[in-house]
Structures are given as C-alpha cells and as structure tokens.
Scaffold this motif. Structure first.
Motif, PDB file in Angstrom:
ATOM      1  N   SER A 183      29.637  40.365  33.965  1.00  0.00           N
ATOM      2  CA  SER A 183      31.053  40.570  34.286  1.00  0.00           C
ATOM      3  C   SER A 183      31.208  41.414  35.550  1.00  0.00           C
ATOM      4  O   SER A 183      32.098  41.150  36.372  1.00  0.00           O
ATOM      5  N   GLN A 205      39.927  47.010  33.412  1.00  0.00           N
ATOM      6  CA  GLN A 205      40.033  47.497  32.037  1.00  0.00           C
ATOM      7  C   GLN A 205      39.010  46.808  31.138  1.00  0.00           C
ATOM      8  O   GLN A 205      38.369  47.450  30.288  1.00  0.00           O
ATOM      9  N   ALA A 206      38.839  45.489  31.334  1.00  0.00           N
ATOM     10  CA  ALA A 206      37.841  44.756  30.549  1.00  0.00           C
ATOM     11  C   ALA A 206      36.426  45.261  30.862  1.00  0.00           C
ATOM     12  O   ALA A 206      35.587  45.406  29.962  1.00  0.00           O
ATOM     13  N   GLN A 209      35.802  48.534  29.086  1.00  0.00           N
ATOM     14  CA  GLN A 209      35.494  48.342  27.672  1.00  0.00           C
ATOM     15  C   GLN A 209      34.061  47.877  27.478  1.00  0.00           C
ATOM     16  O   GLN A 209      33.344  48.350  26.582  1.00  0.00           O
TER      17      GLN A 209
END
Length: 540
Positions: A183, A205-206, A209
C-alpha cells in the motif's frame, strides 16, 4: 547452502560447544572451589583450583569470540548466496514480474524475506546442535556423581528443547508488513493522482491503520518470543531448585558427597543458558519456511533453454493462439492465426480492449499463450531462450523507461555519435547527445519521449521491430513523418496503433475486434470490403 560452508559451520559448532562446556566448567569449578575452601585444604590446592578457574575463564572468552566471529561469517556468506540465488531466480521472469506481482510484494521479498532467511543458521540450525553437544558433554560429567541428577537434567532439556517449543508452533500467518509495504508503494506511485482527486487524506488514514496493525503484529510476535524464553527460564530455575532438593536428599543418605552439591547446582544453572534460546526456534523456523517459499516461488515455471536457431528471420506465425489472464474467466484473445513474412510492414488496429496489447505481449514473449503457439521460422518461441529472442527484436513499449543521464546514454547504443545525431534529426528531435535527461524523462514531453524511445529501437538494427502505440502523443503530421521513416527500413515491422493515419503505407492491416482477428489485408482491399475496418475509418 549451509553445507557449502561446512568448514566454517563445523568450526562455529566446535567453538560454540567449547564455549558452552567451558562456561559449565567455569561455574562447576567455582562451586567446587567454594566447597573445598570451606574445608581448609592445603594452600597449593586452592592455587591449583584458582589457576584452572582462570584457564576456563580465558577459554570461555576466547571460544565465545571465535564462535561469534565464525558463525557471523557463515551468516554473511549465506546472505550473499541467498541474495544471488534470489536475483538469479528473478532474472528469467523480470520482464513479466510486475504483471503477476505487486511492486510492494516484490520489495518485501527482496528485503524482509531475505533478512529473515539469512537468520536461519543463527536462530534455527545452529542453536539446537550446540545445545545438544553441550548437554551431552555435561551429562557425561555429572553421571559420575549422580545418575538421578543426570536424568533430571535430561528430562529438563527434553522439556526445553522439544516438548515446550511445540507450544510455540507456527502462529497464524502474518501478512501485515506485506500489505503495508504494498500500500505504501502504491501510495507513492499514485501520490499526484490521489492529491488531485482529493483522496490523499483517506489514503493516508488507511496507511496509518496498516502501520498500526503492522506494529501490533510485531509486538505480538516479540511477546510470544519473550514468553517462550521466560518459560524455558522458569524450567531452568525449577530444575536448579530440584537439583538442590534432590542433591540434599542424596547427601543425607550418603549417596552424594556434600562437597559436590554446590558444583552440581551451578552446573544446572549454567548449562541451561544454551537451552533457553531453543524456545524461539519454532517461531524462527516458521518464519524462515514462509520466507523460503516466497523467495523460491519464481522457480515454479519452466525456463526456456533452447537456443535460437541460426539463420535470418523468414516468418513469424501465430497458430490458433488464445490467451486468458490468470485467475480470470476473461478471454483476452481467441484463436488468432496469421503468418508475417520477412520485410513485411504490419499494422494492428482495433478498438480499445479488443486485445491488441495482449497480442503484442505474446509476440515479445512477455506472456505465454493459454492455447496455440507462436513460431519464429517454424520454431515454437516458448522453447527459445528469451534473451536470445529479444536480441533479434527491436521492442518499443507503450511506457518506456528513461534513466537519469544524457540523451546518448538513454539511446543505449554503441553506434557512432554521427549516426545517433542523424537519427535524432530525422525524428525532428532538436537534442544534443550530451543534453541531460531527468529520471523518467520528466523534462521531456510525451511526444519527445516517444520519439526518443523510437530512436533507441531503430539504432538496434534488429531484423524485426515491434512497436506498441509508438505515435500516441504525436500530432497527425509527425505521425505520418515517423511512419514513413519507419516503413522505408528493410526490417519487418509490426506496429500496434490507435491512430488510423498513414495506414495505407503498410503492407497489411490486422484488425482485432472482440478479441479475434477478423480482417487482414491491404488498406485498399479492406476499404473495398466495407467491413469493420471501413466503419472504423468512417468514424475517425
């Protein structure tokens, strides 16, 4: 690989065993010296025991240093071999890796998995062998004093090295780092698009996390390793306590001389220093096994080994070629057949998504047909070494890589400067050979990049040129000019294009429609037929 380092491996094993045994001997001698001194022996006895004490101390330090030095030398040698083998396994598939694997996945394999596997010797293969030899030598010594205490040590070592580690077998597979790396890589690749679309905060934000999940998994793994070591430490202390109780009982019964009780106690405390790390061996073994599977995954497919037959290019053929992408029901091409003779100029056209680029990837061996075969002078290209086949091709992809350097360096040619300058002039590129090119040619326009890539291909003097959308960023005038230049060459030319300008200059036009080859003829003949190509021309 470890066996290839058998000399250093055996030396490290010897040094580790000596280090463990001298540590046991050092503390055994200390316990015996304390007990003996309490009985007020002659002074020379104390001197002799003290001398042996210093001897064991020096031997322990020297052997420990040798063990660390040699074992790490083996580890670094293995690291070199692992990396070399990994990149050798990657090389045959380098042209198609990114079509099968995500960039972050490859990055994880190149870094984390290689680092994990290099620790196999130090954390999996080496500690149990050293512990076995140290315990064996220690028990040969303690059996002369008490067979029951020796049996107690044997039971405890079996508990620490075999039974308890079964509790720390492979946990649920952890892929958080792989997801995070994948990612993160995609985030940097698509940072501009995410920012323009207003999706950057959500992507960050992803990522945050995923980072937290990754950190949590690392903490859980560390806790599990610490727990395994603590259990083994508790077992070692319990064993020492049992030695005290059992030894005291044997002293009261006369089965054991009280002089040796302190010595046996310190032996029990010291010998388990080599057994405590064994609690984490199953964890490291499971991680190393996963890393090994991932690093050798590229060896699964067969590698073409047949040499390219000698002789000039005569024909390129496709016989009933079909292709379906892996893990998909989508049929990208169906029953494509054609023959292209040496010197022919072929244009491949069709609507977007029809299968043109898939056919191109099959022709240059980036993909292998699901059915059918592609032949070079009658020989199946699937059996020919890719490097030899590519050596006979001038290939221009839709997206070409440019290096940070000069125009000359990016042409990747050994031709004379005069020839390079002449070709640049023919392609209407007002560049000097020493002009700077930034990474990915950020200082060049799309049209300049395409013409520079075309110049790189034409300087190869290969018998066949294969080009995928070479004129997508050029205007109509430049497209016609570059097409005319290309088609005056004696080489075979296969050109995939969306642009329908200057197609009359080609010998034949292949029309791909709905994943099939529906028409193949000269421009004038296709217009007369008023088929699919004719309607494409009417709509342009």
């Amino acid at each position: 690989m470890i066996l290839s380092e058998k000399k250093d491996f055996l030396l490290a094993l010897l040094a580790g065993t000596i280090s463990g045994l001298t540590a046991v001997a050092l503390f055994a001698q200390s316990g015996f010296l304390i007990s003996k001194a309490a009985l007020l022996p002659p002074f020379y006895i104390i001197l002799i025991l003290t001398a042996f004490l210093k001897l064991f101390g020096v031997a322990k330090s020297a052997s420990k240093y040798a063990e660390r030095y040699i074992s790490h030398r083996v580890t670094f040698s293995l690291l070199e071999k692992i990396r070399l083998r990994f990149f050798q396994s990657l090389q045959p598939y380098a042209h198609s890796l990114l079509s099968s694997y995500r960039g972050g996945d490859l990055l994880t394999r190149m870094t984390k998995d290689v680092d994990t596997l290099q620790q196999y010797f130090l954390r999996v293969a080496y500690p149990p062998l050293v512990a076995l030899l140290v315990f064996f030598g220690t028990m040969l010594f303690t059996i002369w004093f008490s067979i029951w205490i020796t049996l107690l040590l044997l039971v405890s070592v079996i508990l620490c090295s075999i039974i308890l580690p079964l509790l720390w077998q492979k946990p649920k597979e952890i892929t958080s780092q792989q997801h995070y790396t994948e990612s993160l890589t995609e985030y940097f690749y698509g940072l501009t698009d995410l920012t323009v679309a207003g999706k950057r905060p959500a992507a960050e934000q992803a990522l945050q996390q995923l980072s937290l999940d990754f950190e949590q998994n690392i903490q859980n793994e560390e806790k599990q390793a610490l727990k395994a070591q603590l259990v083994n430490q508790a077992t070692a202390l319990s064993t020492a306590f049992a030695v005290v109780i059992l030894g005291a009982y044997f002293v009261t019964t006369g089965a054991l001389d009280g002089l040796y009780l302190a010595m046996l106690l310190l032996i029990a405390l010291t010998v388990f220093e080599v057994a405590i790390p064994l609690g984490t061996v199953p964890l490291h073994k499971a991680k190393a096994k996963d890393a090994f599977v991932r690093l050798t995954a590229f060896d699964a497919a067969a590698i073409s080994t047949q040499a390219l037959p000698q002789g000039q290019l005569q024909t390129v053929q496709a016989n009933n070629v079909s292709y379906r992408y892996p893990n998909s029901d989508f049929q990208a091409l169906q029953d494509i057949s054609f023959t292209i003779n040496a010197g022919e100029k072929i244009a491949i056209v069709g609507p977007s998504g029809a299968g043109k680029s898939t056919l191109f990837q099959l022709l240059i061996q980036n993909l292998q047909p699901s059915n059918g075969e592609i032949l070079w002078n009658g020989d199946n290209t699937a059996q020919i070494q890719h490097e030899q086949l590519w050596g006979q091709m001038g290939i221009m992809l839709q997206h070409n890589h440019f290096f940070s350097g000069t125009i000359k360096e990016n042409l990747l040619s050994e031709k004379e400067a005069g020839q390079m300058e002449q070709l640049l002039e023919q392609l209407q590129l007002p560049f000097s050979l020493e002009q700077e090119v930034l990474e990915n040619a950020r200082n060049l326009s799309g049209g300049e990049q395409q013409r520079l890539a075309l110049a790189r291909v034409l300087l190869r003097d290969a018998p066949i040129y294969l080009l995928d959308e070479p004129f997508a960023h050029l205007d109509s005038s430049l497209t016609t000019h570059c097409t005319e230049l290309l088609l005056t060459l004696p080489q075979t030319v296969i050109c995939i294009t969306h642009k329908l300008d200057a197609l009359a200059l080609f010998d034949r036009i292949f029309v791909i429609y709905e994943h099939q080859l529906v028409e193949a003829d000269h421009y004038d003949e296709l217009i007369k037929k008023q088929g699919i190509f004719y309607h494409m021309q009417q709509l342009k």
